[in-house]
Design an enzyme around this catalytic site. Structure first.
Site, PDB file in Angstrom:
ATOM      1  N   HIS A  56       0.847  -1.196   0.000  1.00  0.00           N
ATOM      2  CA  HIS A  56       0.000   0.000   0.000  1.00  0.00           C
ATOM      3  C   HIS A  56       0.882   1.246   0.000  1.00  0.00           C
ATOM      4  CE1 HIS A  56      -3.918  -1.931   1.747  1.00  0.00           C
ATOM      5  NE2 HIS A  56      -3.366  -2.683   0.813  1.00  0.00           N
ATOM      6  N   GLU A  58       1.091   3.989   1.852  1.00  0.00           N
ATOM      7  CA  GLU A  58       1.720   4.427   3.098  1.00  0.00           C
ATOM      8  C   GLU A  58       2.862   3.502   3.500  1.00  0.00           C
ATOM      9  OE1 GLU A  58      -2.732   5.495   3.475  1.00  0.00           O
ATOM     10  OE2 GLU A  58      -1.528   3.898   2.570  1.00  0.00           O
ATOM     11  N   CYS A  86      -5.896   2.607   5.745  1.00  0.00           N
ATOM     12  CA  CYS A  86      -6.590   1.369   6.085  1.00  0.00           C
ATOM     13  C   CYS A  86      -6.019   0.850   7.408  1.00  0.00           C
ATOM     14  CB  CYS A  86      -6.408   0.346   4.966  1.00  0.00           C
ATOM     15  SG  CYS A  86      -4.765  -0.418   4.938  1.00  0.00           S
ATOM     16  N   CYS A  89      -2.226  -0.045   7.177  1.00  0.00           N
ATOM     17  CA  CYS A  89      -1.380   1.139   7.067  1.00  0.00           C
ATOM     18  C   CYS A  89      -1.372   1.934   8.363  1.00  0.00           C
ATOM     19  CB  CYS A  89      -1.826   2.008   5.899  1.00  0.00           C
ATOM     20  SG  CYS A  89      -1.528   1.205   4.305  1.00  0.00           S
TER      21      CYS A  89
END
Length: 159
Positions: A56, A58, A86, A89
């Protein structure tokens, strides 16, 4: 107070989200790590191109910043991300310990385009044996022994 500095950095994170999406790397998410006035890490969703569900934006930005700065803690940094993090993250962010996080789109905005992580938030509170993916304790004396060895170390670095 949100000023031109914050808007400039957010625009950079959003541009990364667009770049990754247009390249087909993954979903429309971008993130940067900033220390002072310098971007020290950047990332965009690369789940598809890396075949990595943890890639992801991040997480990628945190990995990049930590590699560049030679540290596993980002206490003097800020994170800018194109969308509210999320659960995964968010966990990575807490482990990295930045001073703050700025986000553009909300988790509700993400859910509206089929990136809905609300089920994960719900699953956290469900007893392990009732989760969609059950978590099953398999206690092991050797595993406990490793923890005891760690506890006894005098030169350990806590993280």
């Amino acid at each position: 107070m949100i000023g031109e500095r914050e808007r400039k950095f957010m625009q950079y994170a959003v541009a990364l989200s667009r770049k990754g999406m247009e390249q087909g790397d993954g979903g429309p998410f971008g993130s940067i790590v900033v220390r002072g006035e310098e971007i020290v890490g950047q990332g965009w969703n690369q789940v598809l191109c890396e075949n990595d569900p943890t890639a992801h934006a991040e997480v990628m930005a945190i990995r990049d910043a930590c590699r560049r700065l030679g540290t596993f803690q980002l206490t003097d940094c800020e994170i800018y991300t194109s969308c509210e993090p999320c659960p995964m993250c968010l966990g990575a962010i807490y482990w990295a310990r930045p001073s703050k996080v700025y986000y553009a789109n909300t988790k509700e905005d993400a859910a509206a385009i089929n990136f809905d992580d609300s089920f994960i938030y719900r699953e956290i509170a469900v007893p392990h044996e009732e989760k969609k993916i059950p978590l099953i304790a398999l206690r092991d004396e050797d595993a406990l022994s490793v923890f005891q060895q760690w506890e006894a170390l005098n030169n350990k670095t806590l993280h």
